[in-house]
Scaffold this motif. Structure first.
Motif: not given
Lengths: 268, 72
Positions: A221-237
């Motif tokens: 698997x090619x896995x990409x864990x993206x850590x997006x930060x918004x007003x609710x904190x870190x939102x992993x995608x």
């Protein structure tokens, strides 16, 4: 004055919840594997008593603040727990002011190895490097007082930085009174010889990359864990694609037909 | 995902066809539980290992601060 701790004296056995917050005994050079501990608040990653080597659990007299003529009774817990990485561990110290007591000077911590003293920084966040984060005690039962986190970083030099091997080995832990450096307590600590699964391993971007299925090396698997930060904190995608190799080792994308998969991100 | 548009802005239709759970065990080990029975791919729990990893200070995982420092 040198007071050596007698583990037989003043022994107190109190519950984890009564201890207060955990503070790392560590150094900016990261003596423990960064992934050994979560980046979550320490209160969420406290180590169960059954999975740690405990070296101290007793009352220690530390100089009170602001009246330095007084002593504050402080419950001190020192322990080491292992990491998934073999022969790697993390040293912890928890301090908790006895109810009704005065605030106290945060002690300085040293490791003595074969006659050499190595300063250990107190950090209240895992994997923290900023000097201003060291030495700050926050939490119920404590009076916030910055004492020695910055100072310990400053007194470290190329000659007295403890090595990873020394940190993970046996040494003498020195708890030095934060006001009167002539008052020290010595505590032998032993090496952590095993390993254990982290209490709360974060699923973060550091795990992004190419992964193969154990026992099925031609698939992965090619896995990409993206850590997006918004007003609710870190939102992993997390984006995950499955692939296989052909006979000459070339990558063969399998999910050519785009296939959305709802992922449940789980901390273990 | 169906009924999309190549290099276009049309939002494709989406349908949940299964689930997967990733659990990080360590820097170099992930457990994947998947249930893709709706696609005829069954369900299983497998262990994933890295093909390769780059070490920083002897460790496979880089901490967040180090990554931010490298970016800056």
């Amino acid at each position: 004055m040198l007071n050596k701790l007698s583990l037989a004296g003043l022994m107190l056995f109190f519950s984890q919840t009564a201890v207060g917050i955990e503070n790392f005994i560590t150094h900016a050079t990261t003596l423990y594997p960064p992934a050994c501990v979560s980046t979550a608040p320490l209160g969420e990653v406290s180590t169960p008593s059954s999975t740690r080597i405990q070296f101290l659990n007793q009352l220690v007299d530390l100089t009170a603040y602001p009246n330095t003529n007084n002593k504050a009774d402080v419950e001190v817990l020192v322990y080491r727990r292992g990491c998934k990485d073999p022969e790697r561990g993390v040293m912890f110290i928890s301090t908790s002011l006895v109810a009704g007591g005065e605030a106290f000077f945060l002690p300085r911590i040293f490791a003595k190895v074969e006659g050499t003293r190595y300063p250990l920084r107190l950090a209240n966040e895992p994997n923290s490097f900023e000097q201003e984060q060291g030495g700050t005690i926050k939490g119920s039962g404590f009076r916030e007082f910055i004492m020695d986190g910055v100072a310990e970083s400053k007194i470290a030099s190329t000659e007295n930085i403890i090595s990873i091997a020394q940190y993970n080995g046996s040494f003498t832990l020195i708890i030095q009174d934060g006001f009167d450096p002539s008052i020290e307590y010595e505590l032998p600590v032993t090496a952590y010889t095993g390993f254990q699964k982290p209490v709360n391993f974060p699923l973060t971007g550091r795990l992004s990359g190419n992964w193969v299925v154990e026992g099925v090396p031609d698939q992965g698997f090619l896995i990409s864990v993206n850590e997006f930060i918004d007003e609710n904190g870190v939102q992993n995608f997390t984006f995950l694609s499955w692939y296989t190799y052909n006979s000459d080792g070339s990558l063969l994308p399998t999910f050519m037909k785009s296939l959305p998969i709802r992922l449940t991100l789980k901390l273990s | 995902m169906t009924n999309g548009e190549f290099l276009g802005s049309k939002v494709a239709d989406r349908e949940v066809v299964g689930s997967a759970t990733l659990t990080a065990e360590s820097c170099n080990e992930i457990t994947l539980e998947f249930d893709l029975q709706g696609l005829g791919l069954g369900s299983d729990t497998v262990t994933l290992n890295r093909i390769f990893s780059l070490e920083t200070a002897g460790y496979a995982c880089r901490d967040q601060t180090a990554r931010l420092d490298a970016k800056n």
